[in-house]
Design a protein around this motif. Structure first.
Motif, PDB file in Angstrom:
ATOM      1  N   MET A   1     -85.269 -34.375  40.696  1.00 50.86           N
ATOM      2  CA  MET A   1     -84.156 -33.461  40.489  1.00 50.86           C
ATOM      3  C   MET A   1     -84.417 -32.172  41.270  1.00 50.86           C
ATOM      4  SD  MET A   1     -82.804 -31.826  36.957  1.00 50.86           S
ATOM      5  CE  MET A   1     -81.110 -32.181  36.665  1.00 50.86           C
ATOM      6  N   ALA A   2     -83.374 -31.588  41.792  1.00 49.84           N
ATOM      7  CA  ALA A   2     -83.487 -30.375  42.594  1.00 49.84           C
ATOM      8  C   ALA A   2     -83.779 -29.172  41.703  1.00 49.84           C
ATOM      9  CB  ALA A   2     -82.204 -30.139  43.366  1.00 49.84           C
ATOM     10  N   VAL A   3     -84.480 -28.197  42.285  1.00 46.02           N
ATOM     11  CA  VAL A   3     -84.780 -26.969  41.573  1.00 46.02           C
ATOM     12  C   VAL A   3     -83.518 -26.110  41.570  1.00 46.02           C
ATOM     13  CG1 VAL A   3     -86.230 -24.905  41.612  1.00 46.02           C
ATOM     14  CG2 VAL A   3     -87.166 -27.092  42.333  1.00 46.02           C
ATOM     15  N   MET A   4     -83.273 -25.404  40.447  1.00 46.69           N
ATOM     16  CA  MET A   4     -82.077 -24.567  40.407  1.00 46.69           C
ATOM     17  C   MET A   4     -82.378 -23.223  39.773  1.00 46.69           C
ATOM     18  SD  MET A   4     -79.765 -26.097  37.399  1.00 46.69           S
ATOM     19  CE  MET A   4     -80.358 -26.292  35.741  1.00 46.69           C
ATOM     20  N   HIS A   5     -81.491 -22.278  40.020  1.00 46.18           N
ATOM     21  CA  HIS A   5     -81.576 -20.950  39.411  1.00 46.18           C
ATOM     22  C   HIS A   5     -81.109 -21.047  37.972  1.00 46.18           C
ATOM     23  CE1 HIS A   5     -82.484 -17.845  42.400  1.00 46.18           C
ATOM     24  NE2 HIS A   5     -81.915 -18.632  43.309  1.00 46.18           N
ATOM     25  N   GLU A   7     -80.848 -18.573  35.866  1.00 45.10           N
ATOM     26  CA  GLU A   7     -79.956 -17.448  35.557  1.00 45.10           C
ATOM     27  C   GLU A   7     -78.539 -17.741  36.026  1.00 45.10           C
ATOM     28  OE1 GLU A   7     -82.668 -16.930  37.599  1.00 45.10           O
ATOM     29  OE2 GLU A   7     -84.083 -15.924  36.279  1.00 45.10           O
ATOM     30  N   ALA A   8     -78.434 -18.289  37.244  1.00 46.12           N
ATOM     31  CA  ALA A   8     -77.107 -18.615  37.771  1.00 46.12           C
ATOM     32  C   ALA A   8     -76.443 -19.681  36.908  1.00 46.12           C
ATOM     33  CB  ALA A   8     -77.218 -19.082  39.213  1.00 46.12           C
ATOM     34  N   TYR A   9     -77.207 -20.671  36.499  1.00 41.09           N
ATOM     35  CA  TYR A   9     -76.669 -21.736  35.648  1.00 41.09           C
ATOM     36  C   TYR A   9     -76.151 -21.159  34.340  1.00 41.09           C
ATOM     37  CZ  TYR A   9     -76.594 -25.683  32.439  1.00 41.09           C
ATOM     38  OH  TYR A   9     -76.211 -26.603  31.501  1.00 41.09           O
ATOM     39  N   GLU A  10     -76.962 -20.295  33.711  1.00 41.58           N
ATOM     40  CA  GLU A  10     -76.567 -19.713  32.423  1.00 41.58           C
ATOM     41  C   GLU A  10     -75.307 -18.866  32.552  1.00 41.58           C
ATOM     42  OE1 GLU A  10     -80.002 -17.638  30.960  1.00 41.58           O
ATOM     43  OE2 GLU A  10     -81.187 -19.468  30.840  1.00 41.58           O
ATOM     44  N   VAL A  11     -75.219 -18.074  33.606  1.00 44.37           N
ATOM     45  CA  VAL A  11     -74.032 -17.230  33.795  1.00 44.37           C
ATOM     46  C   VAL A  11     -72.802 -18.105  33.994  1.00 44.37           C
ATOM     47  CG1 VAL A  11     -72.930 -15.621  35.408  1.00 44.37           C
ATOM     48  CG2 VAL A  11     -75.276 -15.225  34.674  1.00 44.37           C
ATOM     49  N   ILE A  23     -74.527 -26.665  37.520  1.00 41.77           N
ATOM     50  CA  ILE A  23     -75.782 -27.204  38.060  1.00 41.77           C
ATOM     51  C   ILE A  23     -75.737 -27.231  39.577  1.00 41.77           C
ATOM     52  CG2 ILE A  23     -77.193 -29.298  38.253  1.00 41.77           C
ATOM     53  CD1 ILE A  23     -76.547 -29.841  35.289  1.00 41.77           C
ATOM     54  N   LYS A  24     -74.603 -27.699  40.147  1.00 41.95           N
ATOM     55  CA  LYS A  24     -74.476 -27.757  41.609  1.00 41.95           C
ATOM     56  C   LYS A  24     -74.572 -26.367  42.225  1.00 41.95           C
ATOM     57  CE  LYS A  24     -71.771 -31.976  42.190  1.00 41.95           C
ATOM     58  NZ  LYS A  24     -70.494 -32.529  42.666  1.00 41.95           N
ATOM     59  N   ALA A  25     -73.880 -25.396  41.608  1.00 41.90           N
ATOM     60  CA  ALA A  25     -73.893 -24.037  42.151  1.00 41.90           C
ATOM     61  C   ALA A  25     -75.292 -23.428  42.064  1.00 41.90           C
ATOM     62  CB  ALA A  25     -72.896 -23.162  41.406  1.00 41.90           C
ATOM     63  N   ALA A  26     -75.969 -23.613  40.931  1.00 43.33           N
ATOM     64  CA  ALA A  26     -77.315 -23.059  40.763  1.00 43.33           C
ATOM     65  C   ALA A  26     -78.295 -23.732  41.723  1.00 43.33           C
ATOM     66  CB  ALA A  26     -77.771 -23.236  39.317  1.00 43.33           C
ATOM     67  N   SER A  30     -80.423 -21.984  44.814  1.00 45.90           N
ATOM     68  CA  SER A  30     -81.865 -22.168  44.936  1.00 45.90           C
ATOM     69  C   SER A  30     -82.226 -22.667  46.330  1.00 45.90           C
ATOM     70  CB  SER A  30     -82.346 -23.149  43.876  1.00 45.90           C
ATOM     71  OG  SER A  30     -83.715 -23.373  44.022  1.00 45.90           O
ATOM     72  N   ARG A  31     -81.437 -23.610  46.859  1.00 40.94           N
ATOM     73  CA  ARG A  31     -81.674 -24.147  48.201  1.00 40.94           C
ATOM     74  C   ARG A  31     -81.512 -23.040  49.249  1.00 40.94           C
ATOM     75  NH1 ARG A  31     -77.495 -27.700  48.786  1.00 40.94           N
ATOM     76  NH2 ARG A  31     -78.311 -28.757  46.969  1.00 40.94           N
ATOM     77  N   ARG A  32     -80.484 -22.217  49.075  1.00 42.71           N
ATOM     78  CA  ARG A  32     -80.251 -21.114  50.020  1.00 42.71           C
ATOM     79  C   ARG A  32     -81.429 -20.137  50.004  1.00 42.71           C
ATOM     80  NH1 ARG A  32     -77.021 -16.262  48.228  1.00 42.71           N
ATOM     81  NH2 ARG A  32     -79.052 -16.096  47.290  1.00 42.71           N
ATOM     82  N   ASP A  33     -81.914 -19.803  48.819  1.00 48.45           N
ATOM     83  CA  ASP A  33     -83.061 -18.892  48.729  1.00 48.45           C
ATOM     84  C   ASP A  33     -84.299 -19.491  49.396  1.00 48.45           C
ATOM     85  OD1 ASP A  33     -81.525 -17.075  47.383  1.00 48.45           O
ATOM     86  OD2 ASP A  33     -82.452 -17.405  45.418  1.00 48.45           O
TER      87      ASP A  33
END
Length: 102
Positions: A1-5, A7-11, A23-26, A30-33
């Motif tokens: 599974m991909a790593v995700m933010h 904080e972004a997921y929670e918001v 999940i996709k957005a977070a 994470s990929r962009r960072d």
């Protein structure tokens, strides 16, 4: 599974986004960072190389300035030599003409 933010997921979940989209957005954030982090590392390495090149150029420029100063002083000596030679030749021609006339 991909790593995700997380904080972004929670918001996104708090503002009512569906879980799959959150999940996709977070994950995308994470990929962009991660990609930007690699770019920053590359840029940091490039900056080090450029600084090294600039230091080398500064050293070489100091050497060039020394050589130019040497050439300028040599040119002055040559000017004096040519001037003295011309003055001597003019004197000899003048003396020679004077002897021929008398």
């Amino acid at each position: 599974m991909a790593v995700m933010h997380s904080e972004a997921y929670e918001v996104m979940r708090e503002i009512g986004a569906p879980e799959e989209k959150a999940i996709k957005a977070a994950t995308a954030l994470s990929r962009r960072d991660r990609d930007l982090g690699g770019d920053i590392d590359d840029l940091t390495g490039d900056i080090r190389i450029i600084k090294k090149d600039v230091a080398t150029l500064e050293t070489e420029m100091k050497d060039v300035k020394k050589h130019v100063a040497t050439l300028k002083s040599d040119r002055m000596v040559l000017k004096w030599m040519v001037g003295f030679s011309l003055a001597l030749q003019i004197t000899f021609v003048g003396v020679g003409l004077k002897l021929l006339i008398h």
